[in-house]
Design an enzyme around this catalytic site. Structure first.
Site, short mmCIF file in Angstrom:
data_model
loop_
_atom_site.label_atom_id
_atom_site.label_comp_id
_atom_site.label_asym_id
_atom_site.label_seq_id
_atom_site.Cartn_x
_atom_site.Cartn_y
_atom_site.Cartn_z
CB ALA A 1 -0.88 -0.02 1.24
N GLY B 1 0.60 -4.89 0.96
CA GLY B 1 -0.58 -4.92 0.11
C GLY B 1 -0.32 -5.59 -1.24
CD GLU C 1 -2.12 -7.45 3.03
OE1 GLU C 1 -1.85 -6.29 2.66
OE2 GLU C 1 -2.53 -7.70 4.18
CD GLU D 1 1.70 -5.48 5.78
OE1 GLU D 1 2.50 -6.39 6.11
OE2 GLU D 1 0.90 -5.60 4.84
C1 HXC Z 1 5.08 4.38 -1.23
C2 HXC Z 1 7.01 3.42 -2.00
C3 HXC Z 1 6.64 2.17 -1.45
C4 HXC Z 1 5.39 2.09 -0.78
C5 HXC Z 1 8.56 1.94 -2.40
N1 HXC Z 1 8.20 3.24 -2.57
N2 HXC Z 1 7.62 1.28 -1.72
N3 HXC Z 1 6.24 4.51 -1.89
N4 HXC Z 1 4.66 3.22 -0.69
N5 HXC Z 1 4.92 0.93 -0.25
C6 HXC Z 1 8.96 4.29 -3.26
C7 HXC Z 1 10.16 4.74 -2.46
O1 HXC Z 1 9.77 5.69 -1.48
C8 HXC Z 1 11.03 5.35 -3.55
O2 HXC Z 1 10.54 6.63 -3.86
C9 HXC Z 1 10.76 4.44 -4.74
O3 HXC Z 1 9.51 3.78 -4.47
C10 HXC Z 1 11.82 3.37 -4.92
O4 HXC Z 1 11.97 2.68 -3.69
P1 HXC Z 1 13.40 2.44 -2.99
O5 HXC Z 1 13.14 2.17 -1.56
O6 HXC Z 1 14.32 3.55 -3.31
O7 HXC Z 1 13.87 1.13 -3.76
P2 HXC Z 1 14.84 -0.02 -3.22
O8 HXC Z 1 16.00 0.58 -2.46
O9 HXC Z 1 15.12 -0.88 -4.41
O10 HXC Z 1 13.98 -0.84 -2.15
C11 HXC Z 1 12.84 -1.57 -2.57
C12 HXC Z 1 11.98 -1.97 -1.34
C13 HXC Z 1 11.65 -0.69 -0.50
C14 HXC Z 1 12.73 -2.99 -0.46
C15 HXC Z 1 10.70 -2.64 -1.87
O11 HXC Z 1 11.14 0.33 -1.37
C16 HXC Z 1 10.64 -0.93 0.58
O12 HXC Z 1 10.95 -1.47 1.63
N6 HXC Z 1 9.39 -0.46 0.37
C17 HXC Z 1 8.36 -0.53 1.36
C18 HXC Z 1 7.80 -1.93 1.48
C19 HXC Z 1 6.70 -2.02 2.54
O13 HXC Z 1 6.94 -1.70 3.71
N7 HXC Z 1 5.49 -2.41 2.11
C20 HXC Z 1 4.35 -2.49 3.03
C21 HXC Z 1 3.57 -1.23 2.97
S1 HXC Z 1 2.25 -1.24 4.14
P3 HXC Z 1 11.51 7.93 -3.94
O14 HXC Z 1 10.56 9.07 -4.20
O15 HXC Z 1 12.24 8.00 -2.66
O16 HXC Z 1 12.40 7.61 -5.12
C22 HXC Z 1 1.05 -2.12 3.44
C23 HXC Z 1 -0.20 -2.26 4.28
C24 HXC Z 1 -1.30 -3.00 3.58
O17 HXC Z 1 1.13 -2.61 2.36
C25 HXC Z 1 -2.56 -2.98 4.36
C26 HXC Z 1 -3.16 -1.65 4.51
C27 HXC Z 1 -4.53 -1.63 5.12
#
Ligand code: HXC
Length: 257
Positions: free
Chosen positions: A65, A108, A111, A131
């Protein structure tokens, strides 16, 4: 409809939806949700389409998400909006949807893949429910669907540590149905969907409905439901055609696609 965050194409009888927010690794914001649901509903209503594939990029199916969109939301708003309940409409698609997953399928993203009927993974796929690292927990089915896919021990491990699982582990524990080389992912998924789309559509839809029923009912009720659906298929020409074709050693030509 003009889409901003996804690419929507028909490939023969297969509807292909490609998540397309490369700068955010296909993070799922409210626009993606609205567009994916609209595209799926459109394909379900389109008599020329028999199955769908949803995919992302080679680097990310979806990295979760959209954290930046979620960041400032209050409890009151999350509760009032029933935040993310909209994805339930995606799971109501009656035609089959295959998730073709390469790269990250996190939070997400994992999911969403699990909301599909089955997952074909590229060998570079990585699944996770991170998360917990953000101070929250899965909210789009991760604690429920993942547990049904892989069992309590592994689901707890994934949800409590936030670690990622690679494609080989995901196949070993039943999260994905097959793993293919990354370069062949889309072709393999489209081939599987085209195969499904060539079968009798009512049989396909009922088979999907029956498998899904297994998650929601007792074995005795599920078996009864399956038998009733099975009986009803004898009312269609497709059953006569399918069985005649077998007896006559030819390919069936199903009318109800
Ligand atoms: C918003 C995101 C994002 C996300 C990545 N980006 N994941 N933006 N939401 N979930 C953005 C980063 O901010 C960055 O933007 C760009 O995408 C590239 O990501 P990087 O981190 O620079 O890439 P990398 O170093 O290759 O790392 C990849 C990654 C990392 C390991 C996947 O991005 C990461 O850990 N992302 C978050 C994963 C996560 O926690 N997902 C769960 C979300 S909560 P900029 O502008 O800086 O270039 C969820 C809840 C669901 O899903 C249920 C809700 C009710």
């Amino acid at each position: 409809m003009a889409y901003e965050t996804i690419i929507v194409e028909a490939r023969g009888k297969v509807g292909l939806i490609t998540l397309n927010r490369p700068k955010a690794l296909n993070a799922l914001n409210s626009e993606v949700l609205a567009e994916v649901v609209a595209a799926v509903n459109g394909f379900c209503a389109n008599a020329d389409i028999g199955a769908m594939v949803i995919t992302g990029s080679e680097k990310a199916f979806a990295a979760g998400a959209d954290i930046k969109e979620m960041q400032a939301i209050s409890f009151a708003d999350a509760y009032a909006q029933d935040f993310f309940v909209g994805w339930e409409e995606f799971t109501r698609a009656r035609k089959p949807v295959i998730a073709a997953v390469a790269g990250y399928a996190l939070g997400g993203g994992c999911e969403l893949a699990m909301m599909c009927d089955f997952i074909i993974a590229a060998d570079n796929a990585k699944f996770g429910q991170p998360e917990i690292t953000l101070g929250v927990m899965p909210g789009m089915g991760g604690s429920q669907r993942l547990t049904r896919f892989v069992g309590k021990s592994k689901a707890m491990d994934m949800c409590l540590t936030g670690r990622m699982m690679d494609a080989a582990e995901a196949e070993r524990c039943g999260l994905v149905s097959r793993v293919v080389p990354a370069g062949e992912l889309i072709d393999e998924a489209l081939k599987a969907a085209a195969k499904i789309a060539d079968f009798s559509l009512p049989s396909v839809m009922m088979a999907k409905e029956a498998v899904n029923r297994a998650y929601e009912t007792t074995l005795a009720e599920g078996l009864r439901f399956e038998r009733r659906l099975f009986h009803s298929l004898f009312a269609l020409d497709d059953q006569k055609e399918g069985m005649a074709a077998f007896a006559e050693k030819r390919k069936p030509n199903f009318a109800n696609r």
